[in-house]
Scaffold this active site. Structure first.
Site, PDB file in Angstrom:
ATOM      1  N   GLY A  17       0.804  -1.235  -0.037  1.00  0.00           N
ATOM      2  CA  GLY A  17       0.252   0.160   0.260  1.00  0.00           C
ATOM      3  C   GLY A  17       0.713   1.063   0.015  1.00  0.00           C
ATOM      4  N   LEU A  95      -2.549  -7.254  -8.090  1.00  0.00           N
ATOM      5  CA  LEU A  95      -1.954  -8.301  -8.738  1.00  0.00           C
ATOM      6  C   LEU A  95      -3.151  -9.333  -9.362  1.00  0.00           C
ATOM      7  CD1 LEU A  95       0.732  -9.405  -6.012  1.00  0.00           C
ATOM      8  CD2 LEU A  95       1.105  -8.112  -8.180  1.00  0.00           C
ATOM      9  N   LYS A  96      -4.270  -8.868  -9.255  1.00  0.00           N
ATOM     10  CA  LYS A  96      -5.252 -10.184 -10.060  1.00  0.00           C
ATOM     11  C   LYS A  96      -5.502  -9.439 -11.405  1.00  0.00           C
ATOM     12  CE  LYS A  96      -7.690 -12.300  -6.147  1.00  0.00           C
ATOM     13  NZ  LYS A  96      -7.536 -13.598  -6.452  1.00  0.00           N
ATOM     14  N   ASN A 110      -2.408   1.649 -14.288  1.00  0.00           N
ATOM     15  CA  ASN A 110      -1.601   0.674 -13.486  1.00  0.00           C
ATOM     16  C   ASN A 110      -0.338   1.392 -13.739  1.00  0.00           C
ATOM     17  OD1 ASN A 110      -0.781  -1.543 -12.075  1.00  0.00           O
ATOM     18  ND2 ASN A 110       0.201  -2.181 -14.136  1.00  0.00           N
ATOM     19  N   HIS A 112       3.628   0.067 -13.423  1.00  0.00           N
ATOM     20  CA  HIS A 112       4.685  -1.067 -13.455  1.00  0.00           C
ATOM     21  C   HIS A 112       6.230  -0.744 -13.595  1.00  0.00           C
ATOM     22  CE1 HIS A 112       5.581  -5.183 -14.808  1.00  0.00           C
ATOM     23  NE2 HIS A 112       6.627  -4.821 -15.309  1.00  0.00           N
ATOM     24  N   ASP A 153      -0.094  -5.810 -18.112  1.00  0.00           N
ATOM     25  CA  ASP A 153       0.965  -4.692 -18.372  1.00  0.00           C
ATOM     26  C   ASP A 153       1.220  -4.309 -19.985  1.00  0.00           C
ATOM     27  OD1 ASP A 153       1.823  -5.034 -15.689  1.00  0.00           O
ATOM     28  OD2 ASP A 153       3.106  -6.570 -16.131  1.00  0.00           O
ATOM     29  N   GLU A 182       8.442   6.096  -9.293  1.00  0.00           N
ATOM     30  CA  GLU A 182       7.038   5.664  -9.251  1.00  0.00           C
ATOM     31  C   GLU A 182       6.044   6.968  -8.536  1.00  0.00           C
ATOM     32  OE1 GLU A 182       5.831   1.927  -8.367  1.00  0.00           O
ATOM     33  OE2 GLU A 182       7.681   1.130  -9.122  1.00  0.00           O
TER      34      GLU A 182
END
Ligand code: GRF
Length: 200
Positions: A17, A95-96, A110, A112, A153, A182
């Site tokens: 988180g 992650l799903k 997202n 990455h 991704d 990030e």
């Protein structure tokens, strides 16, 4: 709800988180003009839930998802997001696999920890990404913010930040520097997303 406010965010989390905390703090400080309407946790017991509680964010924890197909799980999730009036879904260490309803195309982001399309796709998460970057001898790495589609991704790229790989980097040091990048790239990409997404 295609007419939902893009600045009403759902944060989807599966891990520690850190992005949840960064984005929530920026919204609370008024540095990111958005609000966290809902945190969706892929399972109970993850670190992100402790942070969400400290930040007093509304949380929905998915339970009993074993054996549920990505399509069915996605239907559940996006129905709830629609009901909450969320306009944008932000994957923050999620992650799903998701199967996006057509109305959510271009509304799910997202981040990455590599320069996609390199070192992305199934199995490329966490330290695996940085180990692969080092094993290949890459001289630059970085992070990518992209729109989500039905492949891991894969969707259109919204922002990238490159960093130099140092000769003495190990996966942990490299991961830490990529993550620093990030923390800047995700809010910046969200601002860019808001700028190109009309408000209702
Ligand atoms: C980051 O490496 C990000 O690129 C990936 O998940 C990690 C962050 O997870 N998508 P968290 O915010 O610490 O849970």
């Amino acid at each position: 709800m295609a007419g939902a406010d893009p600045r009403r965010l759902a944060l989807l989390v599966s891990g520690t988180g850190r992005h949840l905390e960064n984005l929530a703090r920026l919204t609370q400080a008024g540095e990111l003009d958005a609000s966290v309407a809902l945190v969706v946790a892929s399972r109970p017991g993850i670190g992100a839930l402790e942070r969400a509680a400290r930040l007093e964010l509304p949380v929905w924890v998915l339970e009993g998802t074993r054996g549920v197909s990505p399509a069915e799980l996605s239907t559940r999730i996006f129905e709830r997001l629609d009901a909450e009036g969320c306009g944008t879904a932000v994957l923050a260490g999620w992650l799903k696999r998701l199967v996006l309803p057509p109305a959510w195309d271009g509304r799910v982001l997202n981040i990455h920890p590599s320069l996609l399309p390199a070192f992305g796709g199934q199995g490329f998460f966490g330290h695996h990404v940085h180990e692969a970057v080092l094993a290949r001898g890459c001289k630059v790495s970085g992070c990518t913010v992209h729109y989500v589609d039905d492949e891991y991704d894969h969707g259109p790229i919204l922002a990238q930040e490159a960093i130099r790989v140092q000769a003495d980097d190990d996966a942990e040091r490299l991961a830490a520097r990529v993550f620093e990048a990030e923390l800047e790239a995700y809010p910046a990409a969200l601002r860019a997303h808001f700028a190109r997404t009309p408000q209702p």
